[in-house]
Design a protein around this motif. Sequence first.
Motif, PDB file in Angstrom:
ATOM      1  N   PRO A  87       0.775  -1.278   0.121  1.00 19.69           N
ATOM      2  CA  PRO A  87      -0.134   0.065   0.093  1.00 19.69           C
ATOM      3  C   PRO A  87       0.878   1.202  -0.170  1.00 19.69           C
ATOM      4  O   PRO A  87       0.308   2.064  -0.364  1.00 19.69           O
ATOM      5  CB  PRO A  87      -1.046  -0.309   1.120  1.00 19.69           C
ATOM      6  N   VAL A  88       2.249   1.249   0.491  1.00 18.44           N
ATOM      7  CA  VAL A  88       3.145   2.274   0.589  1.00 18.44           C
ATOM      8  C   VAL A  88       4.274   2.334  -0.217  1.00 18.44           C
ATOM      9  O   VAL A  88       4.945   0.993  -0.215  1.00 18.44           O
ATOM     10  CB  VAL A  88       3.320   2.853   2.049  1.00 18.44           C
ATOM     11  N   ALA A  89       4.673   3.214  -1.114  1.00 17.09           N
ATOM     12  CA  ALA A  89       6.191   3.121  -1.811  1.00 17.09           C
ATOM     13  C   ALA A  89       6.737   4.253  -0.953  1.00 17.09           C
ATOM     14  O   ALA A  89       6.269   5.324  -0.905  1.00 17.09           O
ATOM     15  CB  ALA A  89       5.984   3.433  -3.338  1.00 17.09           C
ATOM     16  N   ILE A  90       8.043   3.964  -1.024  1.00 16.82           N
ATOM     17  CA  ILE A  90       8.965   5.073  -0.301  1.00 16.82           C
ATOM     18  C   ILE A  90      10.026   5.744  -1.367  1.00 16.82           C
ATOM     19  O   ILE A  90      10.534   4.388  -2.072  1.00 16.82           O
ATOM     20  CB  ILE A  90       9.377   4.448   1.117  1.00 16.82           C
ATOM     21  N   THR A  91      10.775   6.658  -0.820  1.00  8.74           N
ATOM     22  CA  THR A  91      11.925   7.238  -1.706  1.00  8.74           C
ATOM     23  C   THR A  91      13.221   6.090  -0.925  1.00  8.74           C
ATOM     24  O   THR A  91      13.000   5.773   0.371  1.00  8.74           O
ATOM     25  CB  THR A  91      12.080   8.380  -1.439  1.00  8.74           C
ATOM     26  N   PRO A  92      14.198   5.952  -1.711  1.00 10.42           N
ATOM     27  CA  PRO A  92      15.303   4.986  -0.997  1.00 10.42           C
ATOM     28  C   PRO A  92      15.798   5.842   0.053  1.00 10.42           C
ATOM     29  O   PRO A  92      16.126   4.999   0.901  1.00 10.42           O
ATOM     30  CB  PRO A  92      16.280   4.988  -2.229  1.00 10.42           C
ATOM     31  N   ASP A  93      15.970   7.016   0.250  1.00 14.01           N
ATOM     32  CA  ASP A  93      16.632   7.732   1.386  1.00 14.01           C
ATOM     33  C   ASP A  93      16.074   7.454   2.776  1.00 14.01           C
ATOM     34  O   ASP A  93      16.616   7.468   3.805  1.00 14.01           O
ATOM     35  CB  ASP A  93      16.564   9.072   1.284  1.00 14.01           C
ATOM     36  N   GLU A  94      14.463   7.040   2.751  1.00 16.15           N
ATOM     37  CA  GLU A  94      13.870   7.027   3.885  1.00 16.15           C
ATOM     38  C   GLU A  94      14.129   5.584   4.625  1.00 16.15           C
ATOM     39  O   GLU A  94      13.894   5.375   5.892  1.00 16.15           O
ATOM     40  CB  GLU A  94      12.371   6.764   3.457  1.00 16.15           C
ATOM     41  N   LEU A  95      15.185   4.532   3.664  1.00 15.82           N
ATOM     42  CA  LEU A  95      15.561   3.428   4.558  1.00 15.82           C
ATOM     43  C   LEU A  95      16.853   3.766   5.309  1.00 15.82           C
ATOM     44  O   LEU A  95      17.276   2.823   6.013  1.00 15.82           O
ATOM     45  CB  LEU A  95      15.777   2.331   3.435  1.00 15.82           C
TER      46      LEU A  95
END
Length: 226
Positions: A87-95
């Motif tokens: 349900p959610v996609a994130i930007t790589p920096d959020e990891l």
Amino acid sequence: MYQGGSDAFLAPRDPIVMESEEWGIDFEGEVAVVTGDVSMGSKAEEVQDSIRLLMLVNDVSLRGLIPAELGKGFGFFQSKPSSAFSPVAITPDELGNAWHESKVHLPLVSDYNREPFGHPNAGVDMTFNFAELVAHAAKTRPLSAGTIVGSGTVSNKQGTEYGTSIEEGGVGYSCIAERRMIETIRDGQPTTAFMRFGDTIKIEMFDDNGDSIFGAIEQTVESYRG
């Protein structure tokens, strides 16, 4: 690498609707990236910034239909139905530190029929990282913004020739086919059945604080009634 259909995706909690259990219904827990525009012929070191978003995917496979399709020399079509995404996609920096070397270094957790089935680390034993996969896809064509590239089923060798189930103290698996392969190698035949109507699968990933990063893919296999 295969090219899947992009005309119909499943929502994170949509059922997996199939006509027959004999098709060998299987889940495949994967990580996927969404790209920006990628020029044809781009090299792996050039596409790092083109990876815009990360998400999870259940790349459903119909194991009983795969051999005949591959035998014709053209690859998957009927055996790869619609996939479901988190349900959610994130930007790589959020990891944070979990994203490096173009890999997600966190366990992918799969619960099958509400029991732990696997939690292999998505950054361990990943043969080709996402930059390499994106560059491979762009070798003979440009990729348009919004292109989705999956990791392939997350799997860990665990320092052995092949992985080990959670029940046996290992990290388990992200698809049934892998467990059946191990059973065949070890016992001469598989004992774990593919998915039946009413079976459930939940795929999720957590950060170091135990919080869900992408939300969960939660699906039930249902019979198609037309």
